[in-house]
Write an enzyme that holds these catalytic residues in place. Structure first.
Site, PDB file in Angstrom:
ATOM      1  N   ASP A   1      46.685  49.199  39.754  1.00 11.79           N
ATOM      2  CA  ASP A   1      45.437  47.781  39.928  1.00 11.79           C
ATOM      3  C   ASP A   1      46.390  46.713  38.073  1.00 11.79           C
ATOM      4  OD1 ASP A   1      44.260  48.179  41.661  1.00 11.79           O
ATOM      5  OD2 ASP A   1      43.271  49.695  41.026  1.00 11.79           O
TER       6      ASP A   1
ATOM      7  N   ASP B   1      44.403  44.299  46.591  1.00 16.98           N
ATOM      8  CA  ASP B   1      42.951  44.063  47.276  1.00 16.98           C
ATOM      9  C   ASP B   1      42.021  43.166  47.627  1.00 16.98           C
ATOM     10  OD1 ASP B   1      43.109  47.008  46.295  1.00 16.98           O
ATOM     11  OD2 ASP B   1      42.649  46.480  44.077  1.00 16.98           O
TER      12      ASP B   1
END
Length: 166
Positions: A126, A144
């Site tokens: 991330d 995401d």
């Protein structure tokens, strides 16, 4: 009632799989780039509300089950692969419904982008960090984002369908 354009009923899976592949490609390329350019867990401020901040997530959304013993890697991998199979079935069955299939393609591309991370690294990479003052939204990535956009499009598709049925 507004007439919506749709693809012919005999549409192949190619356009929908193409969208998923584009999501996977951009997701993986951005992850490779940030891993090469930025140091782990060091925020790089771009705006007063946005940083690039490379972190690893061994769990799911909001680091759910990140502290588990490692079984979650395989559980979330299996869930992502199973979701992809279900989505391919739905794409094949409903290939003429553009918004629905676009949504599913984005979700599948995002899910498989994160599956690739879990298989290759044991965690998801991330790096997008939005914040207001000291409050930070959990870091996320392009996969995401595709999943969230796909989910929003699914809701819009259903609302459109419900309104059309009145």
């Amino acid at each position: 009632m507004a007439k919506t354009r749709s693809l012919p009923a005999n549409t192949t899976l190619a356009p929908w799989l193409g969208i998923a592949l584009i999501v996977i490609l951009f997701d993986q390329l951005t992850k490779i780039a940030v891993m090469k350019v930025f140091a782990y867990a060091t925020p790089y401020t771009l705006t007063p509300f946005f940083n690039l901040f490379v972190v690893f997530n061994r769990g799911a959304a909001f680091s759910f089950l990140a502290a588990a013993n490692g079984w979650q890697r395989w559980a979330f991998t299996a869930l992502g692969v199973a979701a992809a199979f279900v989505i391919v079935y739905l794409l094949k069955r409903h290939g003429s419904q553009r918004l629905f299939c676009t949504a599913l393609s984005l979700i599948m591309g995002g899910a498989l982008g994160n599956v690739i991370d879990r298989l290759a690294y044991g965690h998801v990479i991330d790096f997008l960090d939005f914040h207001v003052g000291r409050w930070h939204w959990p870091a996320f990535n392009l996969a995401d984002s595709a999943i969230v956009i796909g989910a929003i499009l699914l809701v819009l598709d259903e609302l459109r369908r419900v309104r059309g049925a009145r």
